[in-house]
Scaffold this motif. Structure first.
Motif, PDB file in Angstrom:
ATOM      1  N   LEU A 109       0.826  -1.206   0.000  1.00  0.00           N
ATOM      2  CA  LEU A 109       0.000   0.000   0.000  1.00  0.00           C
ATOM      3  C   LEU A 109       0.862   1.259   0.000  1.00  0.00           C
ATOM      4  O   LEU A 109       0.543   2.246  -0.682  1.00  0.00           O
ATOM      5  CB  LEU A 109      -0.927   0.007   1.217  1.00  0.00           C
ATOM      6  CG  LEU A 109      -2.067  -1.013   1.196  1.00  0.00           C
ATOM      7  CD1 LEU A 109      -2.846  -0.956   2.513  1.00  0.00           C
ATOM      8  CD2 LEU A 109      -3.000  -0.768   0.014  1.00  0.00           C
ATOM      9  N   LYS A 110       1.976   1.224   0.723  1.00  0.00           N
ATOM     10  CA  LYS A 110       2.860   2.386   0.785  1.00  0.00           C
ATOM     11  C   LYS A 110       3.479   2.672  -0.578  1.00  0.00           C
ATOM     12  O   LYS A 110       3.382   3.802  -1.095  1.00  0.00           O
ATOM     13  CB  LYS A 110       3.962   2.142   1.823  1.00  0.00           C
ATOM     14  CG  LYS A 110       4.988   3.268   1.912  1.00  0.00           C
ATOM     15  CD  LYS A 110       6.084   2.914   2.916  1.00  0.00           C
ATOM     16  CE  LYS A 110       7.166   3.983   2.938  1.00  0.00           C
ATOM     17  NZ  LYS A 110       8.276   3.628   3.872  1.00  0.00           N
ATOM     18  N   GLU A 111       4.116   1.666  -1.169  1.00  0.00           N
ATOM     19  CA  GLU A 111       4.744   1.873  -2.468  1.00  0.00           C
ATOM     20  C   GLU A 111       3.701   2.005  -3.577  1.00  0.00           C
ATOM     21  O   GLU A 111       3.870   2.802  -4.498  1.00  0.00           O
ATOM     22  CB  GLU A 111       5.706   0.719  -2.776  1.00  0.00           C
ATOM     23  CG  GLU A 111       6.913   0.660  -1.861  1.00  0.00           C
ATOM     24  CD  GLU A 111       7.743   1.932  -1.905  1.00  0.00           C
ATOM     25  OE1 GLU A 111       7.863   2.545  -2.991  1.00  0.00           O
ATOM     26  OE2 GLU A 111       8.265   2.329  -0.845  1.00  0.00           O
ATOM     27  N   GLY A 112       2.630   1.234  -3.457  1.00  0.00           N
ATOM     28  CA  GLY A 112       1.592   1.302  -4.477  1.00  0.00           C
ATOM     29  C   GLY A 112       0.929   2.657  -4.538  1.00  0.00           C
ATOM     30  O   GLY A 112       0.605   3.154  -5.627  1.00  0.00           O
ATOM     31  N   SER A 113       0.731   3.293  -3.379  1.00  0.00           N
ATOM     32  CA  SER A 113       0.089   4.607  -3.374  1.00  0.00           C
ATOM     33  C   SER A 113       0.962   5.646  -4.055  1.00  0.00           C
ATOM     34  O   SER A 113       0.459   6.521  -4.772  1.00  0.00           O
ATOM     35  CB  SER A 113      -0.233   5.031  -1.937  1.00  0.00           C
ATOM     36  OG  SER A 113       0.947   5.121  -1.152  1.00  0.00           O
ATOM     37  N   VAL A 114       2.284   5.549  -3.869  1.00  0.00           N
ATOM     38  CA  VAL A 114       3.191   6.502  -4.522  1.00  0.00           C
ATOM     39  C   VAL A 114       3.200   6.282  -6.031  1.00  0.00           C
ATOM     40  O   VAL A 114       3.064   7.231  -6.814  1.00  0.00           O
ATOM     41  CB  VAL A 114       4.624   6.374  -3.949  1.00  0.00           C
ATOM     42  CG1 VAL A 114       5.585   7.288  -4.706  1.00  0.00           C
ATOM     43  CG2 VAL A 114       4.640   6.715  -2.463  1.00  0.00           C
ATOM     44  N   ILE A 115       3.368   5.026  -6.445  1.00  0.00           N
ATOM     45  CA  ILE A 115       3.370   4.726  -7.879  1.00  0.00           C
ATOM     46  C   ILE A 115       2.013   5.077  -8.488  1.00  0.00           C
ATOM     47  O   ILE A 115       1.938   5.627  -9.597  1.00  0.00           O
ATOM     48  CB  ILE A 115       3.704   3.248  -8.123  1.00  0.00           C
ATOM     49  CG1 ILE A 115       5.095   2.913  -7.577  1.00  0.00           C
ATOM     50  CG2 ILE A 115       3.639   2.914  -9.607  1.00  0.00           C
ATOM     51  CD1 ILE A 115       5.449   1.441  -7.630  1.00  0.00           C
ATOM     52  N   SER A 116       0.957   4.765  -7.746  1.00  0.00           N
ATOM     53  CA  SER A 116      -0.386   5.071  -8.237  1.00  0.00           C
ATOM     54  C   SER A 116      -0.561   6.569  -8.445  1.00  0.00           C
ATOM     55  O   SER A 116      -1.184   7.004  -9.420  1.00  0.00           O
ATOM     56  CB  SER A 116      -1.434   4.550  -7.247  1.00  0.00           C
ATOM     57  OG  SER A 116      -2.734   4.830  -7.697  1.00  0.00           O
ATOM     58  N   LEU A 117      -0.016   7.364  -7.540  1.00  0.00           N
ATOM     59  CA  LEU A 117      -0.096   8.817  -7.690  1.00  0.00           C
ATOM     60  C   LEU A 117       0.590   9.262  -8.977  1.00  0.00           C
ATOM     61  O   LEU A 117       0.085  10.132  -9.703  1.00  0.00           O
ATOM     62  CB  LEU A 117       0.531   9.511  -6.482  1.00  0.00           C
ATOM     63  CG  LEU A 117       0.554  11.044  -6.525  1.00  0.00           C
ATOM     64  CD1 LEU A 117      -0.859  11.605  -6.576  1.00  0.00           C
ATOM     65  CD2 LEU A 117       1.309  11.598  -5.305  1.00  0.00           C
ATOM     66  N   GLY A 118       1.750   8.656  -9.270  1.00  0.00           N
ATOM     67  CA  GLY A 118       2.448   9.000 -10.501  1.00  0.00           C
ATOM     68  C   GLY A 118       1.661   8.617 -11.740  1.00  0.00           C
ATOM     69  O   GLY A 118       1.506   9.413 -12.671  1.00  0.00           O
ATOM     70  N   TYR A 119       1.143   7.383 -11.754  1.00  0.00           N
ATOM     71  CA  TYR A 119       0.319   6.952 -12.884  1.00  0.00           C
ATOM     72  C   TYR A 119      -0.945   7.800 -12.989  1.00  0.00           C
ATOM     73  O   TYR A 119      -1.391   8.140 -14.092  1.00  0.00           O
ATOM     74  CB  TYR A 119      -0.061   5.481 -12.732  1.00  0.00           C
ATOM     75  CG  TYR A 119       0.939   4.513 -13.323  1.00  0.00           C
ATOM     76  CD1 TYR A 119       1.063   4.386 -14.694  1.00  0.00           C
ATOM     77  CD2 TYR A 119       1.738   3.711 -12.516  1.00  0.00           C
ATOM     78  CE1 TYR A 119       1.971   3.480 -15.255  1.00  0.00           C
ATOM     79  CE2 TYR A 119       2.649   2.815 -13.061  1.00  0.00           C
ATOM     80  CZ  TYR A 119       2.755   2.712 -14.430  1.00  0.00           C
ATOM     81  OH  TYR A 119       3.651   1.828 -14.976  1.00  0.00           O
ATOM     82  N   LEU A 120      -1.535   8.105 -11.813  1.00  0.00           N
ATOM     83  CA  LEU A 120      -2.750   8.918 -11.802  1.00  0.00           C
ATOM     84  C   LEU A 120      -2.484  10.295 -12.392  1.00  0.00           C
ATOM     85  O   LEU A 120      -3.274  10.814 -13.186  1.00  0.00           O
ATOM     86  CB  LEU A 120      -3.281   9.048 -10.377  1.00  0.00           C
ATOM     87  CG  LEU A 120      -4.520   9.928 -10.179  1.00  0.00           C
ATOM     88  CD1 LEU A 120      -5.689   9.356 -10.955  1.00  0.00           C
ATOM     89  CD2 LEU A 120      -4.854  10.051  -8.701  1.00  0.00           C
ATOM     90  N   GLY A 121      -1.344  10.888 -12.004  1.00  0.00           N
ATOM     91  CA  GLY A 121      -1.001  12.202 -12.537  1.00  0.00           C
ATOM     92  C   GLY A 121      -0.817  12.167 -14.038  1.00  0.00           C
ATOM     93  O   GLY A 121      -1.297  13.064 -14.757  1.00  0.00           O
ATOM     94  N   GLU A 122      -0.146  11.123 -14.542  1.00  0.00           N
ATOM     95  CA  GLU A 122       0.065  10.996 -15.984  1.00  0.00           C
ATOM     96  C   GLU A 122      -1.242  10.711 -16.708  1.00  0.00           C
ATOM     97  O   GLU A 122      -1.577  11.352 -17.717  1.00  0.00           O
ATOM     98  CB  GLU A 122       1.072   9.886 -16.260  1.00  0.00           C
ATOM     99  CG  GLU A 122       1.342   9.682 -17.743  1.00  0.00           C
ATOM    100  CD  GLU A 122       2.358   8.577 -18.008  1.00  0.00           C
ATOM    101  OE1 GLU A 122       2.582   8.251 -19.191  1.00  0.00           O
ATOM    102  OE2 GLU A 122       2.920   8.031 -17.032  1.00  0.00           O
ATOM    103  N   GLY A 123      -1.996   9.734 -16.193  1.00  0.00           N
ATOM    104  CA  GLY A 123      -3.250   9.382 -16.837  1.00  0.00           C
ATOM    105  C   GLY A 123      -4.267  10.511 -16.799  1.00  0.00           C
ATOM    106  O   GLY A 123      -4.976  10.760 -17.780  1.00  0.00           O
TER     107      GLY A 123
END
Length: 449
Positions: A248-262
């Protein structure tokens, strides 16, 4: 675990570059094919909805633009779980791999459900951001169907991440094409009807996509069940809460990056709605093709994150620089071929998907802009994969968020609306953000390793 370990390559950097390029290509190719097959569901929807007219095609475009945001955020969590699986595989630790997989499925189900609920709730916001009302009237059922698709989508890609992490990516290929194979006849029947039944039109396309994704997920669980019975570990042990916190910790950070790009990509697409239904329809044509093309850098990004995580799991960090150099060579070569294909095929593609002269003209010109972005897109995606594999995500996410939201979208707005460059101005601005992200991420890695 029955999957065979890949033999360790030589550590000699000069000779290792070609070897790494070959290995990454072998790993990335089936990943790219499986991702492209998954994206073909969107292409199938576009092709089979297009005969219904410009307005239904524009409705698909709006829904797809929103889906990109959710796909991106959810795929971010899946990327984190894939890295953890690859590390466990690199350590030859079957028990850790099984525990990681169980947590990954739990996380995927939770975040996928959250994504579905959120997408259903935000639908009224489409009217607030100036989308054509005649288009919004058509997309209700399609929007709902595609919202529920987020749950099987996320769980499926958690399982696919396992198959990729243990060097069995061709399983994902088979599953992805199975979904496409289900989607084509389902689309035909549910959209256009059969034996006197008139079909459901646009709503039928959404239901067909949902059913196809569920069918592929069920088959993935069948395969997992067969393997789970053969893993040489205890079949029952407690849930790993530490692994859950880490994912959840790493996934939330990566998800934020993908979310920002998407989200940036989606906002650029929604901005085209301010130009009218023809611009949205042209955007959907270009997106249907470019989404498949994007699977190339995304697949290489996944492959390199796996290779990097496996190297770190095996405590062989000296392999990182050759892996990255080889990956950049592969992605630039691939994207150069993609550019050639776009330049040669842009007119036939546009004409094959629409008979509206305005839509075709806009799509042909948009394809030129998209072609110019390809190498930058490939490089930035590859470098993000490197940092994911290294579990070094925070600064790269900041770089991408700045590039898209501070540079790409404002520049796109100025070029498209203030300077009156039209839809192409929006995409030129978006490309400027891609270029900045590619350069900054590449510099950060090679200045530190």
């Amino acid at each position: 675990m029955t999957a065979e370990r890949t033999p360790r390559p030589t550590r000699s950097p000069p000779g290792h570059l070609l070897r790494e390029a070959q290995h990454i290509t072998r790993l990335a190719f089936p990943i790219v094919v499986s991702l492209a097959a998954a994206a073909l569901i969107g292409v199938v929807d576009t092709v089979m909805v297009a005969p219904l007219g410009t307005l239904p095609l524009a409705a698909v475009s709006i829904t797809t633009s929103a889906l990109i945001i959710f796909y991106s955020a959810l795929f971010g969590f899946v990327s984190a779980t894939g890295v953890r699986m690859a590390e466990a595989f690199g350590k030859s630790n079957d028990q850790e791999l099984l525990a990681t997989t169980r947590v990954a499925l739990f996380v995927a189900l939770g975040v996928g459900t959250l994504g579905t609920l959120t997408m259903l709730v935000v639908r009224p916001a489409l009217a607030w951001i100036g989308q054509p009302p005649e288009v919004l009237e058509l997309l209700g059922g399609y929007w709902v169907s595609m919202s529920f698709l987020l749950i099987p989508f996320t769980v499926f890609y958690a399982l696919k991440a396992l198959f990729d992490a243990i060097d069995r990516p061709w399983i994902g290929v088979g599953l992805a094409f199975f979904a496409v194979g289900c989607n084509i006849p389902a689309n035909y029947v549910l959209i256009h009807g059969v034996w006197g039944w008139p079909g459901l039109g646009l709503v039928g396309a959404g239901i067909a996509s949902l059913v196809s994704q569920i069918a592929s997920l069920v088959l993935a669980f069948v395969i997992l069940g067969r393997w789970n019975a053969r893993w040489d570990v205890a079949s029952h042990f407690g849930f790993d809460w530490n692994e859950l916190r880490l994912q959840l910790k790493e996934g939330s950070v990566i998800s934020l990056g993908y979310l920002g790009e998407g989200a940036a990509y989606a906002v650029a697409g929604l901005m085209l709605g301010w130009f009218g239904a023809a611009a949205l329809a042209a955007h959907q044509i270009v997106s249907a093709v470019s989404d498949v093309i994007y699977m190339v850098p995304l697949g290489i990004s996944i492959a390199i994150s796996i290779r990097v995580a496996q190297a770190i799991g095996a405590n062989e960090r000296e392999r990182l620089r050759p892996i990255v150099l080889a990956s950049l060579f592969v992605v630039v070569s691939w994207m150069s071929l993609v550019i050639t294909g776009i330049l040669l095929g842009r007119a036939p593609l546009a004409q094959g998907l629409s008979d509206d002269a305005d839509v075709v003209a806009l799509a042909v010109s948009m394809f030129l802009v998209i072609a110019a972005m390809q190498i930058a897109d490939g490089v930035q995606g590859t470098m993000l994969g490197v940092f994911r594999g290294m579990t070094d995500n925070r600064i790269p996410v900041v770089i991408t968020l700045f590039s898209y939201w501070v540079i790409a979208l404002p520049v796109g707005y100025v070029l498209g609306f203030v300077m009156d460059w039209g839809p192409n101005g929006v995409w030129i601005g978006y490309g400027s953000g891609l270029g900045l992200a590619a350069a900054a991420l590449t510099y950060r890695f090679f200045s530190r390793v």
